[in-house]
Motif scaffolding. Structure first.
Motif, mmCIF file in Angstrom:
data_model
loop_
_atom_site.group_PDB
_atom_site.id
_atom_site.type_symbol
_atom_site.label_atom_id
_atom_site.label_comp_id
_atom_site.label_asym_id
_atom_site.label_seq_id
_atom_site.Cartn_x
_atom_site.Cartn_y
_atom_site.Cartn_z
ATOM 1 N N THR A 50 0.806 -1.258 0.060
ATOM 2 C CA THR A 50 0.082 -0.043 -0.049
ATOM 3 C C THR A 50 0.953 1.390 0.037
ATOM 4 O O THR A 50 0.338 2.409 -0.585
ATOM 5 C CB THR A 50 -0.782 0.006 1.204
ATOM 6 N N ALA A 51 2.191 1.142 0.426
ATOM 7 C CA ALA A 51 2.958 2.385 0.507
ATOM 8 C C ALA A 51 3.849 2.300 -0.472
ATOM 9 O O ALA A 51 4.392 3.345 -1.024
ATOM 10 C CB ALA A 51 3.750 2.372 1.840
ATOM 11 N N SER A 184 3.340 5.943 -0.955
ATOM 12 C CA SER A 184 2.121 5.703 -1.510
ATOM 13 C C SER A 184 1.763 6.685 -2.965
ATOM 14 O O SER A 184 0.755 7.335 -3.164
ATOM 15 C CB SER A 184 0.991 6.188 -0.582
#
Length: 233
Positions: A50-51, A184
């Protein structure tokens, strides 16, 4: 004075024009738009979560558009079942061809989603995974595109060869650069790790506009008739 041989030559030219037009309109097959398969190994890698995300930029030449068929990524520890990995593929377009990453000025996110392949691969398993667009998407000529790979859940790695294998194309698409983000997508930096992938697409065939096509064929028929009449005289 025009000889019969000259007339026949003209008629042959008309026939060739018609055959050529029909050939252009014939079915076309998918090609490798750009990619760096086959890999030499899977030593190089970037974590995708997710990052952390990774993008590749490429520019289409002046000419014809291409319809996206599939995107294949070489991934490790990609587990959509037990691991809950959810990959997110996005396409950005930059008509100015000046961007160095998906977030630069001129780069615009395209409306497109993918059907992700299912996987229950265990730890340490590396394989090719094919992502299919859920709707028709067309790559336009003379445009820079970014393929951005991230995840909405889970953690897996996008593998690459070491030494790096530079992406190539069978139709003149130019490789620009890889860009990586660890926040992100707020910031991107250039990357020298060339992850393994392939984008397959189908050339959009030339099609006659209906009235124009009839005009061409009708004109050819009239010319043939006139030449035949001259031959009789």
């Amino acid at each position: 004075m025009i000889s019969k041989n000259d007339n026949l030559t003209k008629m042959g030219g008309v026939a060739a024009l018609i055959v050529s037009a029909l050939t252009i309109c014939s079915p076309v097959e998918a090609i490798n738009l750009i990619g760096n398969f086959p890999q030499t190994d899977d030593v190089s890698a970037d974590s995708i979560n997710t990052a952390r995300r990774k993008a590749i930029g490429f520019t289409l030449p002046v000419g014809i558009p291409y319809t996206l068929d599939t995107i294949t990524l070489r991934l490790r520890n990609y587990n959509t079942m037990g691991g809950g990995d959810v990959a997110l593929l996005r396409i950005f377009a930059d008509a100015t061809k000046n961007s160095a990453s998906p977030i630069d000025v001129g780069s615009i996110l395209q409306t497109l989603s993918f059907t992700n392949p299912a996987s229950n691969s265990g730890a340490g398993v590396t394989a090719n995974f094919v992502f299919t667009p859920t709707s028709t998407f067309t790559f336009l000529p003379d445009t820079l595109y970014w393929l951005d790979v991230s995840a909405t859940a889970g953690d897996f790695s996008w593998r690459g060869s070491n030494p790096a294998v530079t992406p190539t194309s069978t139709v003149g698409v130019t490789f620009n650069n890889y860009a990586v983000s660890s926040d992100s997508g707020a910031n991107y930096g250039n990357s020298t790790r060339f992850n393994s992938f392939q984008i397959d697409a189908t050339p959009v065939p030339f099609e006659f506009e209906a009235s124009g096509g009839l005009a061409v064929l009708g004109g050819a028929w009239l010319l043939r008739k006139r030449l035949q009449q001259k031959n009789k005289n």
